[in-house]
Design an enzyme around this catalytic site. Sequence first.
Site, mmCIF file in Angstrom:
data_model
loop_
_atom_site.group_PDB
_atom_site.id
_atom_site.type_symbol
_atom_site.label_atom_id
_atom_site.label_comp_id
_atom_site.label_asym_id
_atom_site.label_seq_id
_atom_site.Cartn_x
_atom_site.Cartn_y
_atom_site.Cartn_z
ATOM 1 N N ARG A 130 8.987 -5.319 -3.174
ATOM 2 C CA ARG A 130 8.448 -6.616 -3.599
ATOM 3 C C ARG A 130 7.795 -6.447 -4.962
ATOM 4 N NH1 ARG A 130 3.934 -8.194 -0.196
ATOM 5 N NH2 ARG A 130 2.630 -7.726 -1.997
ATOM 6 N N GLU A 146 2.400 -5.793 -10.157
ATOM 7 C CA GLU A 146 2.751 -4.474 -9.620
ATOM 8 C C GLU A 146 4.094 -4.540 -8.912
ATOM 9 O OE1 GLU A 146 -0.280 -3.219 -6.903
ATOM 10 O OE2 GLU A 146 0.021 -4.898 -5.537
ATOM 11 N N ASN A 148 5.913 -2.998 -5.543
ATOM 12 C CA ASN A 148 5.586 -2.359 -4.267
ATOM 13 C C ASN A 148 6.833 -1.740 -3.644
ATOM 14 O OD1 ASN A 148 2.691 -3.515 -3.878
ATOM 15 N ND2 ASN A 148 3.944 -5.283 -4.404
ATOM 16 N N SER A 153 4.764 -6.659 2.756
ATOM 17 C CA SER A 153 4.450 -7.558 3.865
ATOM 18 C C SER A 153 4.715 -9.016 3.506
ATOM 19 C CB SER A 153 2.991 -7.374 4.284
ATOM 20 O OG SER A 153 2.150 -7.517 3.169
ATOM 21 N N LYS A 320 1.134 3.331 -9.755
ATOM 22 C CA LYS A 320 0.919 2.466 -10.926
ATOM 23 C C LYS A 320 1.247 3.169 -12.238
ATOM 24 C CE LYS A 320 -0.751 -0.598 -8.066
ATOM 25 N NZ LYS A 320 -0.506 0.121 -6.825
ATOM 26 N N LYS A 378 -6.537 0.313 -12.719
ATOM 27 C CA LYS A 378 -5.787 0.490 -11.470
ATOM 28 C C LYS A 378 -5.554 1.964 -11.177
ATOM 29 C CE LYS A 378 -3.294 -3.777 -11.008
ATOM 30 N NZ LYS A 378 -2.055 -4.314 -10.484
ATOM 31 N N GLU A 382 -1.288 2.545 -3.614
ATOM 32 C CA GLU A 382 -0.835 1.229 -3.147
ATOM 33 C C GLU A 382 -1.946 0.528 -2.373
ATOM 34 O OE1 GLU A 382 1.901 -0.543 -3.253
ATOM 35 O OE2 GLU A 382 3.500 0.773 -3.877
ATOM 36 N N GLY A 383 -1.789 -0.785 -2.202
ATOM 37 C CA GLY A 383 -2.659 -1.521 -1.278
ATOM 38 C C GLY A 383 -3.844 -2.143 -1.983
ATOM 39 N N ARG A 463 1.247 -15.976 -2.547
ATOM 40 C CA ARG A 463 -0.087 -15.758 -1.976
ATOM 41 C C ARG A 463 -1.096 -16.351 -2.941
ATOM 42 N NH1 ARG A 463 -0.497 -9.535 -1.662
ATOM 43 N NH2 ARG A 463 0.687 -9.908 -3.554
#
Length: 487
Positions: A130, A146, A148, A153, A320, A378, A382-383, A463
């Site tokens: 994604r 970013e 992913n 999700s 990143k 950053k 991840e996350g 989102r």
Amino acid sequence: MSNSSGKYPAFPEISPDEIESVLMPEVSQWGLTNGLAMYPPNFNISQGQLAPTTLYPTPFPRQSFEQAISVQTLYNELYAKISQDQDGWLSKRIGELAEFDPEFTGKLWNLYLDAKKRGISQPLALGLFRSDYLLDAETYLAKQVEFNTVSVSFGGLSTKVGQLHRFLNETGKYSLDTGAPFYQQEIPVSDSTALLSNGIAEAVKKFKTAETHTLVAFLVQKGERNVFDQRALEYELFQKHKIKSVRLTIHEIGIKTTIDAATKRLYYKATGEEISLVYFRAGYSPQDFTCAQDWENRLVLETSYAIKAPNLLTQLAGVKKIQQILTEDAILKQFIPNDNDREKLATSFVKLYPLDDSELGKQAKKMALASPGRFVLKPQREGGGNNIYKSEIPVFLKSIDERDWSGYILMELIKPEPTTQNIVIRGNENLREPILSELGIFGWVLFDDKQLYFNEYAGWLLRSKSSTSDEGGVAAGFGCVDSVVLY
């Protein structure tokens, strides 16, 4: 709104009383009927509730939406080629980066080195990716936040929130006085549930086995709250492709699976069925590994004959620092030789800087301390929840050893325009507050160390989050799922 192709859509004018008495029950009951749901913190299994969502779709320029979709298969190709590691390019970079995050990136890298020594038996890998974007208010270009490569999700819930908003519009719930559709513009529905499941199914089809059927193992976190999003893919896999799934935590791998020492084939112990694919919805954070056995279990999976989605190299490609290096045209050209393709990708890039001892790195260090309001810092990991924003950057950098600054990248903040008239529904509350929206584009790619077999677009996600919140994770409690009305 100069660069959009139409007029900015108005929002329905519905009184707070009508929202409370008419629309809130509609949204909540549609959501629970159709699985637009999430567990609250510290839940028991009977406590599913409506996932945080918006009451209305958020206006998004069609041109920008299509721009983001148009580059997804290029991004899939780019990250698959990097993950093939044909000339050791990724290995070299990750080897250098591992020392700056020894607790996670370093451990994943060491697992990969151990797996290579033991022997990696399955060359096929599945990338379920994604790419996330914010809309730049000045240029109307979708700019990449970013990329992913692990545990992407909301492919399941994205389909459902689009269906919800389309249902509310077409049944006249946004026009309580006339019962007619309020929006004449398109409210698209993301096909992400079906398309991501297709990717898993194609990988399973390509898996070589003498068995009549195999299982897909969803590797999940203990106490997973976002279970309904995952289940949407599981149920689609069975309904459309007749592929069964099992859900396992990393900790349970050693208890509930067994591996054939000679063939490295992985089996579900309870039934003896072979596992053809392990789909990671966990393993992207050090919190997922609670003991040495969990790390060993991840290593066992990597050396098993099951296809991994993703394998360790593909997961590591998502750090990143790699995103930052790829904005350099000379590097990008190694993987994407076509000039037009590189130009298309470059329109989605934002300025990213290393914090190392290169000339660019020295310049970035000065900017981070002198004008931090323009940037986000950053880490490789991840996350959501790991980024450092604006005025907090100098404070943070001064709190760590300067040699550790290289484990971070400095990213110029994208300046999106907040949406001021939407309403966020969270539990029993509805809040009218300015929100910022992040567009995610899904894709999947099936490849081995020599070639790409499939490279497909797989839907999208919107989102939204309060414009005062810098982090946007829905499951983490900062944001909500949303959909678009195109103009």
